[in-house]
Design a protein around this motif. Structure first.
Motif, short mmCIF file in Angstrom:
data_model
loop_
_atom_site.label_atom_id
_atom_site.label_comp_id
_atom_site.label_asym_id
_atom_site.label_seq_id
_atom_site.Cartn_x
_atom_site.Cartn_y
_atom_site.Cartn_z
N ILE A 56 -13.86 91.07 31.82
CA ILE A 56 -14.33 89.66 33.13
C ILE A 56 -14.92 89.22 32.71
O ILE A 56 -16.68 90.11 32.85
CB ILE A 56 -13.74 90.46 34.49
CG1 ILE A 56 -12.31 91.30 34.51
CG2 ILE A 56 -13.83 89.34 35.64
CD1 ILE A 56 -12.70 91.07 35.50
N GLY A 57 -15.50 87.72 32.01
CA GLY A 57 -17.15 87.19 32.35
C GLY A 57 -17.07 87.68 30.64
O GLY A 57 -18.19 87.96 30.28
N VAL A 58 -16.14 86.39 29.76
CA VAL A 58 -15.98 87.26 28.54
C VAL A 58 -17.67 86.25 27.41
O VAL A 58 -17.12 86.60 26.59
CB VAL A 58 -15.10 86.39 27.85
CG1 VAL A 58 -13.69 86.93 28.64
CG2 VAL A 58 -14.62 85.13 28.32
N GLY A 59 -17.95 85.87 28.59
CA GLY A 59 -19.29 84.75 27.33
C GLY A 59 -18.57 84.43 26.11
O GLY A 59 -17.29 83.33 26.13
N THR A 60 -18.67 84.61 25.05
CA THR A 60 -18.40 84.53 23.37
C THR A 60 -17.37 85.33 23.26
O THR A 60 -17.25 85.43 22.03
CB THR A 60 -19.26 84.50 22.72
OG1 THR A 60 -20.20 85.35 22.45
CG2 THR A 60 -20.44 83.80 23.45
N GLY A 61 -17.41 86.24 23.94
CA GLY A 61 -16.20 87.10 23.13
C GLY A 61 -16.95 88.32 22.17
O GLY A 61 -16.24 89.16 21.52
N PHE A 62 -17.91 88.46 22.50
CA PHE A 62 -19.16 88.97 21.56
C PHE A 62 -18.12 90.69 20.78
O PHE A 62 -18.00 91.16 20.36
CB PHE A 62 -20.63 88.72 21.70
CG PHE A 62 -21.23 90.42 20.83
CD1 PHE A 62 -21.78 89.97 19.47
CD2 PHE A 62 -21.55 90.95 21.38
CE1 PHE A 62 -23.06 90.02 19.05
CE2 PHE A 62 -22.54 91.54 20.45
CZ PHE A 62 -22.69 91.49 19.27
N TYR A 63 -18.17 90.65 22.67
CA TYR A 63 -18.10 92.44 22.47
C TYR A 63 -16.05 93.08 22.28
O TYR A 63 -16.54 94.13 21.71
CB TYR A 63 -18.66 93.31 23.89
CG TYR A 63 -19.73 93.14 24.26
CD1 TYR A 63 -20.93 94.02 24.09
CD2 TYR A 63 -20.12 92.17 25.21
CE1 TYR A 63 -21.84 93.59 24.15
CE2 TYR A 63 -21.36 92.17 25.74
CZ TYR A 63 -22.02 92.79 25.07
OH TYR A 63 -24.08 92.64 25.70
N LEU A 64 -15.64 91.74 22.23
CA LEU A 64 -14.21 92.55 21.98
C LEU A 64 -13.72 92.06 20.34
O LEU A 64 -13.50 93.02 19.85
CB LEU A 64 -13.42 90.89 23.00
CG LEU A 64 -13.56 91.10 24.24
CD1 LEU A 64 -12.97 90.40 24.72
CD2 LEU A 64 -12.86 92.49 24.51
N LYS A 65 -15.32 90.86 19.64
CA LYS A 65 -14.96 90.62 18.87
C LYS A 65 -15.41 92.44 17.66
O LYS A 65 -14.54 92.71 16.85
CB LYS A 65 -15.70 89.72 17.85
CG LYS A 65 -14.87 88.82 17.98
CD LYS A 65 -16.32 87.08 17.99
CE LYS A 65 -17.06 87.03 18.68
NZ LYS A 65 -18.01 86.38 18.38
N LYS A 66 -16.05 92.67 18.61
CA LYS A 66 -16.69 93.89 17.77
C LYS A 66 -16.15 94.78 17.80
O LYS A 66 -15.91 96.03 17.22
CB LYS A 66 -18.24 93.99 18.25
CG LYS A 66 -18.92 93.16 17.93
CD LYS A 66 -19.81 93.44 16.64
CE LYS A 66 -20.87 92.28 16.30
NZ LYS A 66 -21.01 92.54 15.12
N SER A 67 -14.95 95.07 18.41
CA SER A 67 -14.18 96.38 19.19
C SER A 67 -12.74 95.55 18.93
O SER A 67 -11.77 96.80 19.32
CB SER A 67 -14.20 96.51 20.45
OG SER A 67 -15.55 95.87 21.09
N LEU A 68 -11.93 94.88 18.08
CA LEU A 68 -10.83 94.91 18.42
C LEU A 68 -9.94 95.40 17.89
O LEU A 68 -8.66 95.91 18.23
CB LEU A 68 -10.20 93.79 17.33
CG LEU A 68 -10.63 92.20 18.16
CD1 LEU A 68 -11.08 90.90 16.54
CD2 LEU A 68 -9.62 92.14 19.08
N ASN A 69 -10.03 96.62 16.81
CA ASN A 69 -9.28 97.52 17.02
C ASN A 69 -9.21 98.89 17.48
O ASN A 69 -8.49 99.12 17.25
CB ASN A 69 -10.31 97.86 15.21
CG ASN A 69 -10.44 97.35 14.11
OD1 ASN A 69 -9.79 96.46 13.73
ND2 ASN A 69 -11.16 97.10 12.78
#
Length: 219
Positions: A56-69
């Motif tokens: 929630i509050g995704v910004g640029t998705g930076f943390y998600l991109k680092k954690s997709l696996n």
């Protein structure tokens, strides 16, 4: 009191999102808030991820991109459509289950209740309007989405009880005047009190001027 979240999200335009990672996650985190992104924030994001996760509050998705696996299913929630569209590009279709434009001060759909093992709020709380007591309503709405053993976690920049350097004070002043931040009264104590109202198990660690928190076992 009617709380408007629009001031806190209007800064996120297609142009500003291209600069966000450099300015916020590199320059500001290192030199204003003294909370290194790679050393503290990325590990905090990854350490509490569940297989079914909402950011929630995704910004640029930076943390998600680092954690997709680490994630099997991802839901994105943000009031700003630009942030959602920007982040959605980086999430594989087979992982993305929801992309919600939603104001966290408003209730979520009941069909989402108890759907998520983990929910992250990175740099969201300090953008929400009002005091921590006011922000409690948003956290209450979010808490309904967690499973019984689900964890709510995130980070927020504090305004009280921490020592801001000159750079941090200037950013705090500018952002609060523009309504991007609303955190002059936010402290560890007020954060803990707010989370403890909704959860039994609270953990807060302060690095620089940033509180890294987790909340489990909802009441």
């Amino acid at each position: 009191m009617t709380l408007s979240t629009h001031d806190g999200v209007k800064v996120y335009t297609p142009v500003s999102l291209k600069l966000y990672d450099w300015w916020v996650l590199n320059i500001s985190n290192s030199y204003a808030w003294h909370c290194d992104t790679n050393k503290y924030l990325i590990p905090h994001f990854k350490n509490h991820l569940g297989e079914r996760h909402m950011d929630i509050g995704v910004g640029t998705g930076f943390y998600l991109k680092k954690s997709l696996n680490y994630i099997k299913e991802i839901s994105l929630t943000d009031l700003n459509l630009h942030s959602l569209e920007h982040t959605k590009k980086y999430i594989p279709d087979d992982k993305l289950i929801n992309c919600l434009q939603h104001d966290v001060f408003q209730p979520f759909s009941n069909k989402l209740n108890e759907s998520y093992n983990s929910i992250s709020l990175f740099y969201l709380l300090h953008c929400l309007p009002g005091t921590m007591d006011d922000k409690k309503k948003a956290i209450e709405n979010i808490s309904y989405l967690l499973t019984e053993k689900g964890v709510l976690y995130g980070t927020t920049i504090l305004g009280q009880g921490v020592k801001h350097n000159f750079f941090g004070k200037k950013l705090m002043s500018i952002y609060n005047k523009k309504g991007i931040f609303c955190n002059y009264s936010d402290s560890v104590d007020s954060l803990e009190e707010m989370l403890s109202y909704l959860f039994h198990d609270i953990s807060i660690h302060v690095q620089g001027t940033v509180a890294l928190f987790t909340a489990k076992n909802k009441k």
